[in-house]
Design a protein around this motif. Structure first.
Motif, short mmCIF file in Angstrom:
data_model
loop_
_atom_site.label_atom_id
_atom_site.label_comp_id
_atom_site.label_asym_id
_atom_site.label_seq_id
_atom_site.Cartn_x
_atom_site.Cartn_y
_atom_site.Cartn_z
N ALA A 117 0.69 2.15 -3.93
CA ALA A 117 1.46 2.22 -2.68
C ALA A 117 0.51 2.29 -1.48
CB ALA A 117 2.37 3.45 -2.69
N PRO A 118 0.83 1.61 -0.39
CA PRO A 118 -0.06 1.63 0.78
C PRO A 118 -0.11 3.01 1.41
CG PRO A 118 2.05 0.58 1.31
CD PRO A 118 2.04 0.79 -0.17
N ARG A 119 -1.25 3.32 2.01
CA ARG A 119 -1.40 4.60 2.68
C ARG A 119 -0.87 4.48 4.11
NH1 ARG A 119 -4.93 8.51 0.43
NH2 ARG A 119 -4.45 8.59 -1.78
N THR A 120 0.46 4.46 4.24
CA THR A 120 1.12 4.34 5.53
C THR A 120 2.10 5.49 5.70
OG1 THR A 120 2.90 2.97 4.60
CG2 THR A 120 0.96 1.82 5.46
N VAL A 338 12.63 4.94 -6.13
CA VAL A 338 13.84 4.35 -6.71
C VAL A 338 14.86 4.04 -5.63
CG1 VAL A 338 15.79 4.76 -8.28
CG2 VAL A 338 13.48 5.37 -8.98
N ARG A 339 14.92 4.85 -4.60
CA ARG A 339 15.82 4.58 -3.49
C ARG A 339 15.48 3.25 -2.82
NH1 ARG A 339 16.08 10.75 -1.00
NH2 ARG A 339 17.85 11.45 -2.27
N LEU A 340 14.18 2.91 -2.77
CA LEU A 340 13.79 1.62 -2.22
C LEU A 340 14.18 0.47 -3.14
CD1 LEU A 340 10.16 2.27 -0.89
CD2 LEU A 340 12.25 2.11 0.45
N LEU A 341 14.21 0.76 -4.44
CA LEU A 341 14.48 -0.27 -5.45
C LEU A 341 15.95 -0.57 -5.64
CD1 LEU A 341 12.09 0.30 -8.50
CD2 LEU A 341 12.14 -1.64 -6.93
N GLU A 353 9.86 -8.61 0.10
CA GLU A 353 9.49 -8.56 1.52
C GLU A 353 9.17 -7.13 1.96
OE1 GLU A 353 9.08 -11.25 3.42
OE2 GLU A 353 9.49 -12.36 1.56
N ASP A 354 9.52 -6.16 1.11
CA ASP A 354 9.21 -4.76 1.40
C ASP A 354 7.74 -4.51 1.04
OD1 ASP A 354 8.86 -1.83 0.69
OD2 ASP A 354 10.91 -1.79 1.48
N ASP A 355 6.95 -4.03 2.00
CA ASP A 355 5.52 -3.89 1.77
C ASP A 355 5.19 -2.88 0.67
OD1 ASP A 355 6.43 -1.83 3.55
OD2 ASP A 355 4.36 -1.39 4.07
N ILE A 356 6.00 -1.84 0.52
CA ILE A 356 5.74 -0.84 -0.51
C ILE A 356 6.04 -1.40 -1.89
CG2 ILE A 356 6.37 1.44 -1.38
CD1 ILE A 356 7.03 2.25 1.48
N ILE A 357 7.19 -2.02 -2.04
CA ILE A 357 7.57 -2.61 -3.33
C ILE A 357 6.58 -3.70 -3.72
CG2 ILE A 357 9.31 -4.01 -4.50
CD1 ILE A 357 11.43 -2.44 -2.96
N ILE A 362 3.19 -4.93 -10.15
CA ILE A 362 2.00 -5.50 -10.78
C ILE A 362 2.34 -6.50 -11.88
CG2 ILE A 362 0.48 -3.56 -10.25
CD1 ILE A 362 1.02 -2.47 -13.05
N ALA A 363 3.62 -6.58 -12.29
CA ALA A 363 4.07 -7.57 -13.26
C ALA A 363 5.54 -7.86 -13.00
CB ALA A 363 3.87 -7.09 -14.68
#
Length: 376
Positions: A117-120, A338-341, A353-357, A362-363
Motif C-alpha cells: 500500500a502507498p505511504r499516503t 475490504v471496504r475499498l474492495l 483506477e484506485d491507487d491503493i487497490i 500482485i496477481a
C-alpha cells in the motif's frame, strides 16, 4: 459476500486476520463470515466470541473456499490447493516474492499484498507495516529488559545509586520511534540514529538524543530524503562516516535495538562483529531485521544467542508475540481495505483506477505483477 478467515498455519504465527470486533462489522454490512475453528485461539479469541459476533464456524477447507479470504501471512502450498480460482486473497503476501506471486497467478487468484500500500494519507488506515511495526518496537524493548541483567531506570537507594541503562536505537521508523518511547518510559537514557535527518525532531520530542551524521554531497542528501515514505540505501561515503559514529555509541550502550529495513532487499549491516566485541559483557542486541538477514551479521534468525558475552535476539515475528493487540490492529487495517474492495451492494469490486487497490494487487486474472509494476 462470503468471507473466509482460516487459521494461520506457519510456525509460530499466532495472529489472526479478523477479530470478533471486525467480524461484527462485516456482518453488519451484509457479509457472511466463515471462521475456522480455533483460528483466534493463540490470540486469546475464542470460537464462542466469533460465534456471538455473527460468524459461522467451519473447518479450514470451508474457510478457504470463500469468495474473499483474509489471512495474515501468505498461504502454504497445502492451503493454496484449497483456494478456488477467482478467489480474492488479502494478507501480508510479500510483494517481493516472485515465486509466491507466480503461484497466486497460476491458481487464478486476485491476490492483494497489503505491505505494498502507498505511504499516503488516504492509505494510513490500512498501513499494516506501521501497525505491526509499532507493536514490534514495543516488544523489542520489553524483550531487551527481560534479557538485560540490570534495571532500566536510575535508582537512588540507601544502598547507593543505580545508573540508568543506556539504549541505542538504529533506524527511526515506526518501530524505532516506539522503541524509543518505550525505553524512555522505562527510564533509560536513549540515543538514536537514522539515515534521514528529518527524523531528528521526532527523536528529540520523545526525550532521546539524535546521533547526527551530516550529508556532505547532493547524492547523500537525495538518498537521505527516502522514497515513498521508506528509507533508501545511502552512498558508501555516508555509511563509512556513520559507521564511526555508530561504533562509538554501540560501545557505550547497554542495549542496542536495530530496525533498519530496505523494502525488497537484504537488511543493511549496521552492527558489525567488531562492534559487538566492544560492548560490555551482559549487553543486549535486539535485531528487528532478523527475518531479512539481520542488521548484525551475528544474528541467528529465530534464535537468541550469546556471542562475545553479548546476548543477540533474532526473533523474526515480534508482533506475533503480542498476538491479541497485533491481531486487533491488523484486522482493522484489513477491514478498511475490504471496504475499498466492495461496492455499496457488498459485492467484490476490483477498481484498478484506485491507487491503493492497484498498488496492492500482485496477481489477477492469471497474470502476475512484475517488479517494474507491469503485468505479464
Amino acid at each position: 459476500m462470503l468471507i473466509g478467515i482460516p487459521a494461520e498455519t506457519l510456525h509460530e504465527e499466532r495472529r489472526v486476520a479478523a477479530t470478533p470486533e471486525t467480524v461484527k462489522k462485516f456482518v453488519a454490512r451484509g457479509h457472511t463470515v466463515r471462521v475456522q475453528r480455533g483460528a483466534g485461539m493463540h490470540a486469546g479469541l475464542s470460537d464462542e466470541q466469533y460465534s456471538t459476533a455473527g460468524a459461522e464456524l467451519s473447518d479450514d477447507t470451508d474457510a478457504l473456499a470463500a469468495q474473499l479470504v483474509l489471512k495474515v501471512r501468505a498461504p502454504t502450498r497445502t492451503e493454496l490447493t484449497k483456494l478456488r480460482s477467482g478467489t480474492a486473497l488479502v494478507g501480508m503476501l510479500d510483494p517481493f516474492d516472485a515465486d509466491g506471486i507466480a503461484g497466486f497467478a497460476r491458481a487464478g487468484l486476485s491476490a492483494f499484498a497489503l505491505e505494498a500500500a502507498p505511504r499516503t494519507s488516504r492509505a494510513q488506515s490500512i498501513d499494516v507495516l506501521s501497525s505491526q511495526a509499532n507493536i514490534a518496537g514495543y516488544k523489542a524493548v520489553v524483550i531487551a529488559a527481560e534479557r538485560f541483567q540490570r534495571i532500566f531506570p536510575m535508582l537512588m537507594t540507601a544502598a547507593g545509586t543505580v545508573k540508568a541503562a543506556r539504549v541505542f536505537v538504529l533506524g527511526v521508523g515506526v518501530a524505532g520511534l516506539q522503541a524509543i518511547a518505550t525505553a524512555r518510559r522505562l527510564g533509560a537514557v536513549v540515543e538514536a540514529s537514522d539515515v534521514r535527518p528529518a527524523v531528528k525532531e521526532q527523536v528529540e520530542s520523545l526525550g532521546a538524543k539524535f546521533v547526527d551524521v551530516p550529508c556532505e554531497t547532493q547524492e547523500e542528501q537525495d538518498a537521505a530524503q527516502g522514497q515513498g515514505g521508506y528509507a533508501r540505501m545511502m552512498p558508501e561515503s555516508w555509511l563509512q562516516r556513520q559507521k564511526v559514529e555508530v561504533a562509538n555509541r554501540v560501545a557505550a550502550a547497554d542495549i542496542v535495538i536495530t530496525t533498519a529495513l530496505v523494502p525488497g532487499r537484504r537488511a543493511p549491516v549496521l552492527v558489525t562483529e567488531e562492534m559487538v566485541k566492544t560492548m560490555k559483557p551482559g549487553s543486549v542486541v535486539v535485531d528487528l531485521a532478523a527475518a531479512a538477514g539481520g542488521n548484525c551479521p551475528l544474528t541467528t534468525p529465530g534464535q537468541t544467542i550469546s556471542v562475545h558475552g553479548v546476548t543477540i535476539v533474532g526473533e523474526t515475528n515480534l508482533p506475533g508475540l503480542v498476538a491479541t493487540d497485533a491481531s486487533t490492529l491488523y484486522s482493522r487495517n484489513v477491514l478498511e481495505f475490504v471496504r475499498l474492495l466492495t461496492g455499496d451492494d457488498g459485492n467484490l469490486r476490483i477498481d484498478l483506477e484506485d491507487d491503493i487497490i492497484a498498488a496492492c494487487l500482485i496477481a489477477h486474472n492469471g497474470q502476475e505483477k512484475r517488479s517494474d509494476a507491469k503485468w505479464k
